[in-house]
Scaffold this active site. Structure first.
Site, PDB file in Angstrom:
ATOM      1  N   TYR A  13      -3.305   4.868 -13.495  1.00 15.15           N
ATOM      2  CA  TYR A  13      -2.558   4.253 -12.391  1.00 15.15           C
ATOM      3  C   TYR A  13      -2.604   2.721 -12.485  1.00 15.15           C
ATOM      4  CZ  TYR A  13      -1.372   3.384  -7.477  1.00 15.15           C
ATOM      5  OH  TYR A  13      -0.797   2.954  -6.319  1.00 15.15           O
TER       6      TYR A  13
ATOM      7  N   ASP B 275      -9.282  10.937 -11.489  1.00 12.23           N
ATOM      8  CA  ASP B 275      -8.394  10.598 -10.381  1.00 12.23           C
ATOM      9  C   ASP B 275      -7.461  11.798 -10.196  1.00 12.23           C
ATOM     10  OD1 ASP B 275      -6.341   9.697  -8.720  1.00 12.23           O
ATOM     11  OD2 ASP B 275      -6.508   7.627  -9.427  1.00 12.23           O
TER      12      ASP B 275
HETATM   13  C1  LIG Z   1      -1.694   5.698  -4.944  1.00 12.71           C
HETATM   14  C2  LIG Z   1      -2.703   5.963  -5.991  1.00 12.71           C
HETATM   15  C3  LIG Z   1      -3.946   5.310  -5.983  1.00 12.71           C
HETATM   16  C4  LIG Z   1      -4.289   4.251  -4.980  1.00 12.71           C
HETATM   17  O1  LIG Z   1      -4.340   4.730  -3.704  1.00 12.71           O
HETATM   18  P1  LIG Z   1      -4.068   3.831  -2.380  1.00 12.71           P
HETATM   19  O2  LIG Z   1      -4.373   4.775  -1.293  1.00 12.71           O
HETATM   20  O3  LIG Z   1      -2.634   3.392  -2.452  1.00 12.71           O
HETATM   21  O4  LIG Z   1      -4.989   2.665  -2.447  1.00 12.71           O
HETATM   22  C5  LIG Z   1      -4.859   5.638  -6.971  1.00 12.71           C
HETATM   23  N1  LIG Z   1      -4.568   6.535  -7.931  1.00 12.71           N
HETATM   24  C6  LIG Z   1      -3.369   7.172  -7.981  1.00 12.71           C
HETATM   25  C7  LIG Z   1      -3.116   8.148  -9.072  1.00 12.71           C
HETATM   26  C8  LIG Z   1      -2.402   6.908  -7.020  1.00 12.71           C
HETATM   27  O5  LIG Z   1      -1.210   7.530  -7.083  1.00 12.71           O
END
Ligand SMILES: *Cc1c(COP(=O)(O)O)cnc(C)c1O
Length: 386
Positions: free
Chosen positions: A101, A173
């Site tokens: 990301y 993630d």
């Molecule tokens: C949106 C996102 C984030 C960050 O999250 P926020 O809540 O916007 O800070 C991290 N990893 C992935 C894969 C995302 O899509």
């Protein structure tokens, strides 16, 4: 609370995260809008930066759904990422999947880089690159699956087994999948991280994040980061996220069914050069996706046979898909990476990694799929003349 460990996912999604109703009989928890707590209370709360009943309810339900012993909630996905990286020290190396990301990349590069944390990126969807874990001995392996925007699938179990053999922790993630589709802790990862802003809350009305783990030492580090770095959410946002999470299984089922139907239709549609969706046989890692995920999620990547301006005009003309960043809400969104999320990446690098001028990313919502199909179909005809 009526939690029972043998309850299945959808039951736990509804019944976890209840409590603190006191003598009122309230079926849903109140919002604890308080910054501080009287000393010596039996639940052990002192100050909301280091804990609040609404955090505790969300943490219990998130841990339950992730199949983990612990979870710690944060103000956003980026706060959760900050908490994990803040445990490293100067000189430590992070071995990261090259397609992570954008904000994770920026945080590592522009913030933690200043404090001496180094990152090596490589394509961890290629098994031959897993040997780098033993060779480079990173402090942390960072992966994401499916990835943004090309929906590449990374083998969580394979990489976790390789890293476990070296005693190296793995962070996944899990934002694009959610625990309903894929449970990184079960697959052997050390930490499962989510931006709850996306599918977990699912209503595009607040930001949040959490980190789940079975390891008590990692849990302690996350609790410390929550209070020491001030990364906690607001009690109201934690309450909203707990509410959103109750319908995660229902929403995910519809997101996945709608996305699969649209992806299969788009693949046959004139004017569409190619489609990427993990549960279509044309996806290069289709078999791994089937093994690792319960369904294909709500994200679809497609490449239109046209110039960047035409692709953008197509997005703007849609009636039900809103041109916007973010994903995972009940409403359908469309994004044009070349002019939005990846605009700062030089065009030749974009092409190299497969982000063409006509590439679009759909976050397919839970609307009636026939209305979504008609919306896309009519603008393909109007704007592209196909
Ligand atoms: C949106 C996102 C984030 C960050 O999250 P926020 O809540 O916007 O800070 C991290 N990893 C992935 C894969 C995302 O899509």
């Amino acid at each position: 609370m009526k939690d029972n460990k043998s309850d299945r996912f959808a039951t736990r999604a509804v019944h976890q995260g209840r409590g603190y109703a006191g003598s009122t009989g309230a079926v849903m928890p109140p919002v604890f809008l308080t910054s501080t707590f009287a000393s010596g209370n039996p639940d052990g709360f002192d100050y909301t930066r280091s804990g609040n009943p609404n955090f505790r309810l969300l943490e219990q339900s998130a841990a339950s759904l992730e199949g983990a012993r612990h979870a710690t909630c944060f103000a956003s996905g980026v706060s959760a990422i900050t908490a994990v990286i803040s445990t490293l020290k100067s000189g430590d190396l992070v071995l990261a999947e090259e397609n992570i990301y954008g904000c994770t990349y920026r945080l590592l590069d522009r913030v933690f880089g200043k404090f001496g944390i180094r990152v090596h990126y490589c394509d961890l969807s290629r098994v031959e690159n897993w040997a780098q874990i033993g060779r480079r001995r990173p402090a942390l392996v960072w992966i994401e699956s499916p990835t943004n925007p090309l929906l590449k699938i990374v083998d969580v179990a394979g990489i976790s087994a390789q890293a476990a053999g070296e005693g190296i922790p793995v962070v996944v993630d899990n934002t694009f999948a959610s625990a309903w589709l894929q449970r990184p802790i079960d697959l052997g990862a050390t930490l499962s991280l989510s931006s709850t802003t996306k599918y977990v809350n699912g209503h595009s009305d607040c930001l949040g994040g959490f980190v789940a783990t079975n390891d008590p030492a990692w849990h302690e580090r996350m609790v410390f980061a929550q209070k020491a770095l001030g990364l906690q959410p607001s009690p109201f946002d934690a309450w909203l996220t707990t509410r959103g999470q109750r319908t995660l299984p229902l929403r995910m089922e519809r997101h996945c069914a709608n996305a699969l139907a649209l992806a299969a239709w788009l693949e046959q549609r004139k004017g569409v050069r190619r489609v990427r969706y993990p549960f279509l046989p044309s996806h290069p890692q289709h078999e791994l996706a089937r093994r690792q995920m319960k369904a294909g999620s709500g994200m679809v990547a497609l490449e239109l046979d046209c110039a960047a301006e035409t692709a953008l005009a197509f997005c703007r003309r849609l009636r039900l898909f809103t041109l916007a960043e973010s994903l995972g809400g009940v409403e359908s969104l469309i994004c044009h990476p070349a002019s939005m999320t990846h605009a700062s990446v030089p065009p030749e690098v974009r092409r190299q990694v497969g982000i063409g001028d006509g590439l679009l990313r759909l976050s397919v919502g839970i609307e009636d799929v026939e209305d979504l199909r008609q919306d896309l179909d009519s603008q393909l005809r109007e704007v592209l003349g196909v």
